[in-house]
Design an enzyme around this catalytic site. Structure first.
Site, PDB file in Angstrom:
ATOM      1  CE  LYS A   2       8.878  -0.195  -0.941  1.00  0.00           C
ATOM      2  NZ  LYS A   2       9.412  -0.072  -2.449  1.00  0.00           N
ATOM      3  N   GLY A  39       0.477   2.690  -1.199  1.00  0.00           N
ATOM      4  CA  GLY A  39       0.142   3.742  -0.807  1.00  0.00           C
ATOM      5  C   GLY A  39       0.977   4.690   0.055  1.00  0.00           C
ATOM      6  CB  VAL A  99      16.382   5.679  -4.992  1.00  0.00           C
ATOM      7  CG1 VAL A  99      16.830   6.425  -6.239  1.00  0.00           C
ATOM      8  CG2 VAL A  99      16.770   4.025  -5.114  1.00  0.00           C
ATOM      9  CG  HIS A 135       6.527   6.998  -8.915  1.00  0.00           C
ATOM     10  ND1 HIS A 135       6.026   6.675  -7.694  1.00  0.00           N
ATOM     11  CD2 HIS A 135       5.618   6.434  -9.861  1.00  0.00           C
ATOM     12  CE1 HIS A 135       5.118   5.710  -7.968  1.00  0.00           C
ATOM     13  NE2 HIS A 135       5.119   5.521  -8.960  1.00  0.00           N
ATOM     14  CD  GLU A 140       3.251   2.955  -9.383  1.00  0.00           C
ATOM     15  OE1 GLU A 140       3.769   2.919  -8.149  1.00  0.00           O
ATOM     16  OE2 GLU A 140       2.130   2.911  -9.576  1.00  0.00           O
ATOM     17  CG  ASN A 142      -0.222  -0.274  -8.795  1.00  0.00           C
ATOM     18  OD1 ASN A 142      -0.235  -0.670  -7.746  1.00  0.00           O
ATOM     19  ND2 ASN A 142       0.469   0.887  -9.335  1.00  0.00           N
ATOM     20  NE  ARG A 149      -4.951  -0.242  -7.970  1.00  0.00           N
ATOM     21  CZ  ARG A 149      -4.413   0.794  -8.397  1.00  0.00           C
ATOM     22  NH1 ARG A 149      -4.442   1.630  -9.397  1.00  0.00           N
ATOM     23  NH2 ARG A 149      -3.303   1.423  -7.360  1.00  0.00           N
ATOM     24  CB  VAL A 181      -6.210   7.461 -10.241  1.00  0.00           C
ATOM     25  CG1 VAL A 181      -6.676   8.702 -10.066  1.00  0.00           C
ATOM     26  CG2 VAL A 181      -6.644   6.405  -8.957  1.00  0.00           C
TER      27      VAL A 181
END
Length: 488
Positions: free
Chosen positions: A157, A163, A202, A207, A274, A289, A291, A294
């Protein structure tokens, strides 16, 4: 706070401005030339053109945005999501200009914006994490050795990623080198930072994310969870709250872990933590995140809170007016993201003109959108047309109402993700709650959307588009379309 500049566009800019209007706060819109006739521009009290459609010339141009903010005597800047929302440099410039950045501190943005820094920060707060490295890996031989010790499959990662970019699943040692090189290359291309790390992959996880809110007085609360496992290209397309698999005991444990993540970086404002949840109900910190998300409307629907209003209150220095025990969890909400994408062509963008547009209406139905009939969907930005949010007293009621709302939502001119979303929430695995982030790969094939009704809708959309393109009367074509719909 009397005037706020919204440094964003589309549905989220309009959604923020509606709350500002209700709070008697003036709104300032900034826009690119292709957005000059957009609803958010018309709704704002003041609107100023930034320049060309290219994001670097408009919505990412910090200096232009700040110049307009100063010229208009703006008290605060709300960055919404995307663009500059998690940019610490922008937040610092806003603060230096004497304007309130409606978001977390620069420290929090910096710490949580880098996954490795985030892992270091939460380490002392007893937050469960996926087994893996907490430092960047630069040597392939060292990386292979670590991967062997963790056990395949593993995930490479990007530290600065998001994203799904800079992320590679490695199934065995033979794939490691090529996937490592690809992850680094993509990380550099997408984020200007090639740092990558390794985690255990995993398998078949869900999620789950926790909405948190923190004020400037040390109060940190969680506002329950959202289920975000229906994704394509590692990006969400259907969300719901609460999750069908999270019980109260697990909710409290995940909520406390999210609060600890917020405390680890002295967070203020609204944010989202998350997690991955495995089949045995073990959860692992993924990222934060810093912020508005969405999918924030589903949390608003089940708690009765306006999260934008809460952001404004925190930015003004107000203390939270409720305790953790007073946070409600009532009913069930589902959000589908309506993208101008073709699910039958690998969800690739399918842009065009919105030749016909009619929103669904009804009790518990909310549409956050940023377009009107006749507008073109620009290729410069994310192709999301709208968010359809539906509330029900139970999950079953919410599912049925969402299916009906999708059927009542009329969009013509290009393909959208609505057909896929209808397929997804009507699937047995969704209804029983057993779906994972692999739902698309495990259960979806493009030909599954080729039902007679959906084929007719596709044929009708293509016909309307071509007739209008050939200069047929829009009124005549749409009248014929309405007659077709009544008799389908």
């Amino acid at each position: 706070m009397k005037k706020v500049l919204v440094a964003n566009r589309g549905e989220i800019a309009l959604r923020i401005m509606r709350t500002l209007k209700r709070l008697n706060i003036q709104s300032v819109a900034v826009y690119s030339d292709v957005d000059s006739d957009a609803p958010f521009v018309k709704f704002a009290d003041e609107a100023y053109c930034l320049g060309e459609a290219t994001p670097s010339e408009s919505y990412l141009n910090m200096d232009k945005i700040l110049k307009i903010a100063l010229q208009t005597n703006t008290d605060g800047i709300h960055p919404a999501y995307g663009f500059l929302s998690e940019n610490a440099v922008f937040a610092e410039k806003v603060a230096e200009a004497g304007i309130k950045f409606i978001g977390p501190s620069i420290k929090a943005i910096n710490v949580m914006g880098d996954k490795l820094d985030a892992k270091q920060a939460v380490k002392a707060f007893d937050v469960p994490m996926v087994p893996g490295t907490d430092e960047a890996i630069t040597d392939i031989a060292e990386g292979k050795s670590i991967a062997e010790s963790i056990g395949y499959p593993i995930l490479i990662k990007a530290s600065a990623g998001g994203g799904g970019k800079g992320m590679r699943v490695v199934e065995n040692s033979a794939e490691f080198e090529s996937q490592f090189d690809r992850a680094v290359s993509e990380a550099i291309s997408s984020f200007g930072n090639g740092a990558v790390f390794i985690e255990k992959f995993v398998q078949q996880p869900k999620h789950i994310e926790i909405q948190i809110i923190a004020d400037q007085h040390g109060n940190v609360l969680h506002l329950n969870e959202r289920e975000c496992s229906i994704q394509r290209r590692h990006q969400k397309v259907v969300e719901e709250a609460p999750s069908p698999v999270v019980d109260q005991e697990l909710r409290e444990r995940m909520g406390q872990a999210a609060i600890n993540v917020a405390k680890s970086c002295d967070y203020e404002g609204v944010g989202t933590v998350e997690f991955l949840l495995d089949k045995d109900k073990n959860f692992y910190f993924l990222e934060m995140n810093t912020r508005l998300q969405v999918e924030h409307p589903v949390t608003e629907m089940i708690t009765g809170l306006d999260l934008v209003e809460e952001q404004i209150k925190v930015a003004r220095g107000e203390a939270l007016s409720y305790t953790q025990e007073e946070v409600q969890l009532k009913g069930h909400a589902i959000e589908i993201r309506v993208y101008a994408e073709d699910p039958m062509n690998d969800f690739l963008p399918d842009l065009g003109t919105l030749v016909h547009y009619k929103r669904p209406v009804g009790l518990g139905i909310r549409v956050d959108d940023g377009y009107e009939q006749g507008m073109k969907i620009p290729l410069n930005y994310d192709p999301m047309i709208a968010k359809l949010i539906v509330y029900g007293e139970t999950r079953e009621e919410a599912i049925e109402k969402t299916i009906q709302a999708i059927d009542d939502y009329e969009i013509a001119g290009f393909s959208t993700t609505m057909g896929f979303c209808r397929f997804a929430i009507n699937h047995p695995e969704f209804r029983n709650g057993n779906f994972t982030i692999n739902f698309v790969g495990d259960h979806f094939k493009p030909e599954m959307l080729r039902t007679p009704v959906e084929s007719n809708i596709a044929e009708m959309t293509y016909g309307v588009f071509n007739e209008l393109k050939n200069n047929a009367s829009p009124k005549k074509v749409l009248d014929e379309y309405s007659a077709w719909k009544q008799n389908r």
